[in-house]
Write a protein that holds these residues in place. Sequence first.
Motif, short mmCIF file in Angstrom:
data_model
loop_
_atom_site.label_atom_id
_atom_site.label_comp_id
_atom_site.label_asym_id
_atom_site.label_seq_id
_atom_site.Cartn_x
_atom_site.Cartn_y
_atom_site.Cartn_z
N GLU A 158 7.22 9.90 -13.75
CA GLU A 158 7.97 9.31 -13.67
C GLU A 158 7.83 7.92 -12.33
O GLU A 158 8.25 7.12 -12.37
CB GLU A 158 9.10 9.91 -13.24
CG GLU A 158 9.26 10.90 -11.87
CD GLU A 158 8.56 12.03 -12.49
OE1 GLU A 158 8.13 12.27 -13.23
OE2 GLU A 158 9.88 13.08 -12.00
N GLN A 159 6.59 8.33 -11.30
CA GLN A 159 6.47 6.86 -10.56
C GLN A 159 6.45 5.72 -11.56
O GLN A 159 5.49 5.70 -12.67
CB GLN A 159 5.15 7.20 -10.14
CG GLN A 159 4.95 8.88 -9.05
CD GLN A 159 4.05 9.23 -8.13
OE1 GLN A 159 2.54 9.52 -8.87
NE2 GLN A 159 3.65 8.69 -7.33
N LYS A 160 6.13 4.87 -10.61
CA LYS A 160 5.70 3.79 -10.56
C LYS A 160 4.21 3.00 -9.92
O LYS A 160 5.08 3.06 -8.88
CB LYS A 160 7.37 2.18 -10.63
CG LYS A 160 8.20 2.88 -11.76
CD LYS A 160 9.28 1.59 -12.11
CE LYS A 160 10.56 1.35 -13.19
NZ LYS A 160 9.52 1.37 -14.15
N HIS A 161 3.76 2.06 -10.84
CA HIS A 161 2.19 1.63 -10.49
C HIS A 161 2.70 0.13 -10.16
O HIS A 161 3.00 -0.44 -10.93
CB HIS A 161 0.98 2.32 -10.90
CG HIS A 161 1.34 3.45 -10.67
ND1 HIS A 161 0.38 4.62 -9.61
CD2 HIS A 161 2.09 4.87 -11.36
CE1 HIS A 161 0.18 5.77 -9.53
NE2 HIS A 161 1.10 5.99 -11.13
N TYR A 162 2.30 -0.92 -9.18
CA TYR A 162 2.55 -2.45 -8.99
C TYR A 162 1.55 -2.37 -8.82
O TYR A 162 0.16 -2.09 -7.98
CB TYR A 162 4.14 -2.86 -7.99
CG TYR A 162 4.77 -1.80 -8.13
CD1 TYR A 162 5.94 -2.39 -9.17
CD2 TYR A 162 5.64 -0.77 -7.75
CE1 TYR A 162 6.74 -2.13 -9.39
CE2 TYR A 162 6.89 -0.69 -8.51
CZ TYR A 162 7.57 -1.30 -9.05
OH TYR A 162 8.69 -0.75 -9.84
N ASP A 163 1.15 -3.45 -8.71
CA ASP A 163 -0.29 -4.62 -9.32
C ASP A 163 -0.49 -4.83 -7.69
O ASP A 163 -2.02 -4.87 -6.85
CB ASP A 163 -0.28 -5.58 -9.62
CG ASP A 163 0.26 -5.86 -11.10
OD1 ASP A 163 -0.41 -4.97 -11.82
OD2 ASP A 163 0.92 -7.05 -11.29
N ASP A 164 -0.16 -4.74 -6.05
CA ASP A 164 -0.29 -4.67 -5.67
C ASP A 164 -0.45 -3.60 -4.45
O ASP A 164 -0.31 -3.92 -3.54
CB ASP A 164 1.43 -5.41 -4.66
CG ASP A 164 2.49 -4.24 -4.57
OD1 ASP A 164 2.37 -3.07 -5.10
OD2 ASP A 164 3.66 -4.81 -4.04
N GLY A 165 -0.25 -2.57 -5.24
CA GLY A 165 -0.92 -1.46 -4.67
C GLY A 165 0.15 -0.66 -4.27
O GLY A 165 0.11 0.84 -4.11
N VAL A 166 1.39 -0.78 -4.36
CA VAL A 166 2.08 -0.06 -4.44
C VAL A 166 2.62 1.24 -5.78
O VAL A 166 2.62 0.96 -6.27
CB VAL A 166 3.59 -0.85 -3.99
CG1 VAL A 166 4.94 0.61 -4.39
CG2 VAL A 166 3.84 -1.81 -3.19
N ILE A 167 3.15 2.34 -4.71
CA ILE A 167 3.23 3.61 -5.64
C ILE A 167 4.76 4.47 -5.52
O ILE A 167 4.93 4.54 -4.46
CB ILE A 167 2.14 4.76 -5.71
CG1 ILE A 167 0.82 3.92 -6.20
CG2 ILE A 167 2.45 6.07 -6.68
CD1 ILE A 167 0.33 5.11 -5.35
#
Length: 337
Positions: free
Chosen positions: A14-23
């Motif tokens: 269910e985690q989200k991974h964003y382009d700026d490296g944020v998990i």
Amino acid sequence: MATGRFFRQVNLPEQKHYDDGVIFPVVLTPNTSVDCNLTEEAKVCAFKEAIKAEKQWLESIVDKCGAILFRGFPIKSPYDFNDIVEAFGFPKMEYTGGRAPRTEVISHVYTSNENPPEERIAFHHELSYIQDPPSKLFFFCEQEPGKGGQTSIVLSHIIYDKMKVKHPEFIEDLEEHGVINVAIMKEEDDVSNVGGRSWKSAYMTTDKKVADERAAKQGAKLEWMQGNAVKSSIGPLPAFRFDEKSQRKTWFNNVSYAKIVPLNDSNVNDIDAYIELGNGSLVPDQAQKDSSKIMEDECVLISWKKGDVMLVNNFTVLHGREPLLKPPRRILVSLCK
């Protein structure tokens, strides 16, 4: 992301991974090199010492990613939970002025919202309607939900960014005027209502004068009504916060769930929260619906496991609760400055 000596980073579906490296959120479990032969008490002590040793690293994660879920650690009681909160060293806060019905379990450790567990709780920043809200929240799963009852979290800057595109004029109005928060509180708690905490519980007194003084310290004005009910008003407050560390604006208001109808003689006795712009204008109905929809689309649902502890940056992350479909569920919370 590097891991600490005591901690190992793991992934959840269910985690989200964003382009700026944020998990979002970061999930940490015990490092496999930790001695498995330790007693449960010794493991809790080792967890506390690891937090103290790696506090700077852990705080950097919360600053960047918004939340850490600690899973697989031997935290079993409110006392264990309190020890973990204290290991971080953040100044604790009392739940003064809060509208959710709660019970203090031990010093500065509270039950989560005690309204009917089958009801959904909308996304919010804790105590966003006072002048000095907590910066950090801790959650602890003492009893794992039978089914449902997830805690939902969402990164607040995403809501701001998407609403600025969808409702630019409304965002400009919020920037200029801020928001006024109004709540009606009765003399006794009403656990059937999400915001049903009484003024006696909210201000921890039975003395109206003391309640006035404590409300004033939070920037609120109390207007006493018939039947010992009170109308609490605060604002205008900024509708957004600027997070210095991420250099982003966050959606720090109650627009998505507070009532947007005028408060008048016909509803002045309703136990509820109301919101309007600082100039007295009402929030557009479509803006409220869209902000709620964006939150639902962007959120992560945390399915609790017994012993979980979650640290949340209250300035950058909104949270809510999904309906409990099968008891039991017992989540405890602690607020920190």
